[in-house]
Design a protein around this motif. Structure first.
Motif: not given
Length: 292
Positions: A142-144, A219-220, A226-229, A246-253
């Motif tokens: 994954g990402m790590s 999912p993490g 979403t942010l980088v898109v 960005l609003q979608t990413a903000l709500k998730a964060f």
């Protein structure tokens, strides 16, 4: 590793603000005067990643999961002595547990050392060796993972075209093997290449493919996609679509209680409003970021 990061610290001591607040103020000033673009703000998320990993380590026993967390944290923290100490602890615990996956991490640990020493060709070779060992064990990455971290070595070496070729070949291999998480990481790596080279449509395409896979398997990591898109659309000049993402990413964060990631997203929204010419709304976003 320090060379891979933007350094937010100002070196100024203060009795009234935390170092985190100082970093945010510096970031806001850079944003205000146009000295930083949204994609560069990815490194701000590293502080959040390290904090999250430390928190998880605090409640993790002597398990294979602890080995993974130790190695992950060693990558993200800037202090070299602490990083080396974490890696040694990970090696000792892996040997104690007979953790096969850790054998594939050996070359990655060497790669991290080479990155600190700015020996980027050797780092690339070590990352590739680690990836090959992971592949031989059919371990999802994954990402790590070395498959993700190698992009930093390509960036530091100035080898963007080699990065593209590497991830394109890896993408074909993992699609053939059915390792879908690895496929997602390859799409992320390609998205970063296309964003760096200002090919925004292709960047969006790959980031969205990565997000689709991460939503299912990791999912993490999906919120970051979403942010980088959103950043890609922001740089592309499609402000309405950027705002939506960005609003979608903000709500998730905010749901995930990722304060610094939320702050980074708020700053991006502030820059978006500056591009629209709405300085009052931009200032509101910046203030909300500082309040976190």
């Amino acid at each position: 590793r320090k060379a891979m990061r933007m350094k937010w610290a100002t070196g100024i001591e203060t009795r009234t603000m935390s170092s985190r607040a100082v970093r945010r103020i510096v970031l806001l000033l850079l944003m205000h005067f146009g000295l930083i673009v949204p994609a560069a703000m990815a490194s701000a998320q590293e502080h959040t990643i390290a904090d999250s990993l430390r928190s998880r380590l605090g409640s993790e026993g002597r398990t294979t999961e602890r080995v993974d967390l130790l190695i992950d944290l060693a990558y993200w923290i800037p202090d070299e002595n602490s990083s080396d100490s974490l890696l040694k602890e990970a090696q000792t615990l892996a040997a104690e547990l007979g953790y096969a996956k850790a054998t594939a991490y050996g070359p990655m640990m060497a790669a991290m050392r080479y990155m600190r020493e700015k020996e980027f060709p050797r780092a690339l070779n070590a990352f590739k060796e680690s990836i090959a060992k992971m592949d031989s064990l059919r371990i999802p990455q994954g990402m790590s993972s070395p498959l993700s971290f190698i992009r930093q070595a390509f960036n530091s070496a100035g080898e963007q075209e080699e990065r593209r070729r590497f991830y394109e070949q890896a993408l074909q291999r993992y699609e053939r093997l059915g390792l879908r998480l690895n496929v997602g990481v390859c799409h992320h790596g390609l998205g970063g290449y296309y964003l760096t080279t200002n090919q925004y449509a292709l960047a969006v395409e790959h980031y969205l493919k990565a997000r689709e896979i991460f939503l299912e398997l990791d999912p993490g990591s999906a919120s970051n996609e979403t942010l980088v898109v959103g950043w890609a659309y922001l740089q592309w000049g499609n402000l309405d679509r950027a705002e939506e993402l960005l609003q979608t990413a903000l709500k998730a964060f905010q749901r995930e209680k990722g304060d610094l990631q939320s702050g980074t997203t708020l700053i991006s929204l502030g820059e978006l409003e500056l591009q629209r010419g709405d300085t009052l709304k931009a200032r509101s976003y910046f203030r909300n970021a500082l309040a976190l």
